[in-house]
Scaffold this motif. Sequence first.
Motif, PDB file in Angstrom:
ATOM      1  N   GLY A  14       0.834  -1.196   0.000  1.00 15.77           N
ATOM      2  CA  GLY A  14       0.000   0.000   0.000  1.00 15.77           C
ATOM      3  C   GLY A  14       0.868   1.245   0.000  1.00 15.77           C
ATOM      4  O   GLY A  14       2.023   1.203   0.410  1.00 15.77           O
ATOM      5  N   ASN A  15       0.307   2.342  -0.481  1.00 15.23           N
ATOM      6  CA  ASN A  15       1.047   3.589  -0.562  1.00 15.23           C
ATOM      7  C   ASN A  15       0.150   4.774  -0.221  1.00 15.23           C
ATOM      8  O   ASN A  15      -1.024   4.777  -0.580  1.00 15.23           O
ATOM      9  N   ALA A  16       0.734   5.778   0.407  1.00 17.75           N
ATOM     10  CA  ALA A  16       0.042   7.052   0.550  1.00 17.75           C
ATOM     11  C   ALA A  16      -0.019   7.702  -0.833  1.00 17.75           C
ATOM     12  O   ALA A  16       0.771   7.381  -1.719  1.00 17.75           O
ATOM     13  N   ILE A  17      -0.967   8.612  -1.009  1.00 19.46           N
ATOM     14  CA  ILE A  17      -1.152   9.292  -2.294  1.00 19.46           C
ATOM     15  C   ILE A  17      -0.770  10.762  -2.152  1.00 19.46           C
ATOM     16  O   ILE A  17      -1.171  11.435  -1.205  1.00 19.46           O
ATOM     17  N   PHE A  18      -0.009  11.234  -3.125  1.00 18.10           N
ATOM     18  CA  PHE A  18       0.495  12.605  -3.137  1.00 18.10           C
ATOM     19  C   PHE A  18       0.193  13.250  -4.483  1.00 18.10           C
ATOM     20  O   PHE A  18       0.007  12.549  -5.476  1.00 18.10           O
ATOM     21  N   VAL A  19       0.188  14.570  -4.518  1.00 13.68           N
ATOM     22  CA  VAL A  19       0.235  15.294  -5.781  1.00 13.68           C
ATOM     23  C   VAL A  19       1.577  15.996  -5.807  1.00 13.68           C
ATOM     24  O   VAL A  19       1.925  16.738  -4.879  1.00 13.68           O
ATOM     25  N   VAL A  20       2.340  15.722  -6.851  1.00 12.41           N
ATOM     26  CA  VAL A  20       3.647  16.340  -7.036  1.00 12.41           C
ATOM     27  C   VAL A  20       3.494  17.424  -8.091  1.00 12.41           C
ATOM     28  O   VAL A  20       2.930  17.180  -9.163  1.00 12.41           O
ATOM     29  N   THR A  21       3.980  18.611  -7.772  1.00 12.26           N
ATOM     30  CA  THR A  21       3.904  19.728  -8.710  1.00 12.26           C
ATOM     31  C   THR A  21       5.307  20.271  -8.966  1.00 12.26           C
ATOM     32  O   THR A  21       6.214  20.095  -8.152  1.00 12.26           O
ATOM     33  N   ALA A  22       5.455  20.931 -10.105  1.00 12.85           N
ATOM     34  CA  ALA A  22       6.725  21.558 -10.434  1.00 12.85           C
ATOM     35  C   ALA A  22       6.468  22.716 -11.380  1.00 12.85           C
ATOM     36  O   ALA A  22       5.443  22.763 -12.066  1.00 12.85           O
ATOM     37  N   GLU A  23       7.439  23.630 -11.400  1.00 16.70           N
ATOM     38  CA  GLU A  23       7.361  24.813 -12.270  1.00 16.70           C
ATOM     39  C   GLU A  23       8.720  25.047 -12.891  1.00 16.70           C
ATOM     40  O   GLU A  23       9.753  24.885 -12.241  1.00 16.70           O
ATOM     41  N   HIS A  24       8.711  25.414 -14.161  1.00 13.89           N
ATOM     42  CA  HIS A  24       9.947  25.813 -14.841  1.00 13.89           C
ATOM     43  C   HIS A  24       9.567  26.766 -15.964  1.00 13.89           C
ATOM     44  O   HIS A  24       8.688  26.471 -16.776  1.00 13.89           O
ATOM     45  N   ASN A  25      10.215  27.923 -15.990  1.00 15.18           N
ATOM     46  CA  ASN A  25       9.967  28.947 -17.010  1.00 15.18           C
ATOM     47  C   ASN A  25       8.489  29.301 -17.139  1.00 15.18           C
ATOM     48  O   ASN A  25       7.973  29.450 -18.241  1.00 15.18           O
ATOM     49  N   GLY A  26       7.789  29.379 -15.999  1.00 16.90           N
ATOM     50  CA  GLY A  26       6.394  29.791 -15.991  1.00 16.90           C
ATOM     51  C   GLY A  26       5.391  28.686 -16.276  1.00 16.90           C
ATOM     52  O   GLY A  26       4.191  28.916 -16.217  1.00 16.90           O
ATOM     53  N   VAL A  27       5.847  27.484 -16.594  1.00 20.27           N
ATOM     54  CA  VAL A  27       4.952  26.353 -16.848  1.00 20.27           C
ATOM     55  C   VAL A  27       4.807  25.567 -15.544  1.00 20.27           C
ATOM     56  O   VAL A  27       5.803  25.195 -14.924  1.00 20.27           O
ATOM     57  N   VAL A  28       3.559  25.330 -15.140  1.00 23.72           N
ATOM     58  CA  VAL A  28       3.267  24.603 -13.908  1.00 23.72           C
ATOM     59  C   VAL A  28       2.467  23.354 -14.249  1.00 23.72           C
ATOM     60  O   VAL A  28       1.504  23.414 -15.004  1.00 23.72           O
ATOM     61  N   GLN A  58       9.591  16.454 -16.845  1.00 26.91           N
ATOM     62  CA  GLN A  58      10.496  17.355 -17.575  1.00 26.91           C
ATOM     63  C   GLN A  58      10.744  18.648 -16.799  1.00 26.91           C
ATOM     64  O   GLN A  58      11.843  19.190 -16.822  1.00 26.91           O
ATOM     65  N   LEU A  59       9.711  19.137 -16.110  1.00 25.21           N
ATOM     66  CA  LEU A  59       9.863  20.355 -15.311  1.00 25.21           C
ATOM     67  C   LEU A  59      10.764  20.106 -14.109  1.00 25.21           C
ATOM     68  O   LEU A  59      11.573  20.956 -13.734  1.00 25.21           O
ATOM     69  N   ILE A  60      10.622  18.937 -13.486  1.00 24.87           N
ATOM     70  CA  ILE A  60      11.478  18.579 -12.348  1.00 24.87           C
ATOM     71  C   ILE A  60      12.932  18.441 -12.810  1.00 24.87           C
ATOM     72  O   ILE A  60      13.850  18.965 -12.175  1.00 24.87           O
ATOM     73  N   ALA A  61      13.122  17.752 -13.926  1.00 23.44           N
ATOM     74  CA  ALA A  61      14.475  17.561 -14.446  1.00 23.44           C
ATOM     75  C   ALA A  61      15.134  18.903 -14.781  1.00 23.44           C
ATOM     76  O   ALA A  61      16.323  19.098 -14.521  1.00 23.44           O
ATOM     77  N   ALA A  62      14.368  19.835 -15.331  1.00 24.75           N
ATOM     78  CA  ALA A  62      14.920  21.133 -15.728  1.00 24.75           C
ATOM     79  C   ALA A  62      15.151  22.063 -14.541  1.00 24.75           C
ATOM     80  O   ALA A  62      16.146  22.782 -14.489  1.00 24.75           O
ATOM     81  N   SER A  63      14.236  22.050 -13.570  1.00 25.52           N
ATOM     82  CA  SER A  63      14.331  22.998 -12.449  1.00 25.52           C
ATOM     83  C   SER A  63      15.080  22.436 -11.245  1.00 25.52           C
ATOM     84  O   SER A  63      15.586  23.192 -10.425  1.00 25.52           O
ATOM     85  N   GLY A  64      15.113  21.110 -11.117  1.00 25.84           N
ATOM     86  CA  GLY A  64      15.744  20.496  -9.951  1.00 25.84           C
ATOM     87  C   GLY A  64      14.926  20.642  -8.682  1.00 25.84           C
ATOM     88  O   GLY A  64      15.446  20.468  -7.580  1.00 25.84           O
ATOM     89  N   GLN A  65      13.627  20.938  -8.827  1.00 23.42           N
ATOM     90  CA  GLN A  65      12.762  21.138  -7.673  1.00 23.42           C
ATOM     91  C   GLN A  65      11.392  20.531  -7.919  1.00 23.42           C
ATOM     92  O   GLN A  65      10.968  20.409  -9.062  1.00 23.42           O
ATOM     93  N   PHE A  66      10.712  20.195  -6.827  1.00 19.85           N
ATOM     94  CA  PHE A  66       9.320  19.789  -6.896  1.00 19.85           C
ATOM     95  C   PHE A  66       8.672  20.010  -5.545  1.00 19.85           C
ATOM     96  O   PHE A  66       9.348  20.167  -4.530  1.00 19.85           O
ATOM     97  N   THR A  67       7.348  20.053  -5.551  1.00 22.37           N
ATOM     98  CA  THR A  67       6.569  20.197  -4.326  1.00 22.37           C
ATOM     99  C   THR A  67       5.700  18.966  -4.166  1.00 22.37           C
ATOM    100  O   THR A  67       5.109  18.494  -5.138  1.00 22.37           O
ATOM    101  N   VAL A  68       5.629  18.451  -2.956  1.00 27.28           N
ATOM    102  CA  VAL A  68       4.813  17.290  -2.635  1.00 27.28           C
ATOM    103  C   VAL A  68       3.639  17.744  -1.783  1.00 27.28           C
ATOM    104  O   VAL A  68       3.845  18.398  -0.752  1.00 27.28           O
ATOM    105  N   ASN A  69       2.422  17.441  -2.191  1.00 24.22           N
ATOM    106  CA  ASN A  69       1.234  17.677  -1.378  1.00 24.22           C
ATOM    107  C   ASN A  69       0.722  16.337  -0.875  1.00 24.22           C
ATOM    108  O   ASN A  69       0.502  15.414  -1.668  1.00 24.22           O
ATOM    109  N   VAL A  70       0.562  16.214   0.438  1.00 24.44           N
ATOM    110  CA  VAL A  70       0.041  15.001   1.058  1.00 24.44           C
ATOM    111  C   VAL A  70      -1.475  15.116   1.045  1.00 24.44           C
ATOM    112  O   VAL A  70      -2.044  16.004   1.697  1.00 24.44           O
ATOM    113  N   LEU A  71      -2.135  14.225   0.299  1.00 20.45           N
ATOM    114  CA  LEU A  71      -3.586  14.317   0.161  1.00 20.45           C
ATOM    115  C   LEU A  71      -4.310  13.706   1.358  1.00 20.45           C
ATOM    116  O   LEU A  71      -3.869  12.723   1.940  1.00 20.45           O
TER     117      LEU A  71
END
Length: 156
Positions: A14-28, A58-71
Motif C-alpha cells: 500500500g502507498n500514501a497518495i500525493f500530488v507532485v507539482t513543479a514549475e519551470h519557465n512559468g509552466v506549472v 520534464q519540469l522537475i528535471a529542468a528545475s531540480g525542484q518539486f513540491t509534494v502535497n500530502v492528500l
Amino acid sequence: MIPQDVKQAFRMMGNAIFVVTAEHNGVVRGFTASWLAQASYENPYVMASFSKKHDTYQLIAASGQFTVNVLSKVQVQVSKHFGRKSGGPDEPDYLAGYGKETPFLIPGALAALQCQVVGTLDAKDHTVFLARVTAARAGEEGEPLFWWQRDGYVEG
C-alpha cells in the motif's frame, strides 16, 4: 519484465497518495504519485520514483525542484484529477495561485513539502530522486489518502 511472483508481492503493498507539482519557465504541472517516502530520520530528505513520461517530470528535471502535497482521505477526486493528462473545462483549477507561497499547498491537503533534488538514479522507465526538503507547510487536519494496488483507494 517483472516476474509474476514479484508482481503478486507488489500488489500487496500500500502507498500514501500525493500530488507532485513543479514549475519551470512559468509552466506549472502536477501529477498523482504514490512512490514517495521519507528517506532519513536525521536529515530532511525524501525519496521518490517518477515516470519519465509525465509532463511534470520534464519540469522537475529542468528545475531540480518539486513540491509534494500530502492528500487527505477525502481528496480522492483531487487524486483522480491529477492522475490523468487533462481535465475538463468545468473542473476546479487546483493550481490557482501557484508560486504565491512556498511550498504551494493544494486546498484541503494535509501538508506540502518543497524539495530540492540532490541526487538521481536511473530506473529505466522511472527516475528515483533523492531530494532535500527546503520548506514545509501544514494544511488541514485529517488522515492521509492511501492506495492499495490490489483494491484501489482505501476508504473509511
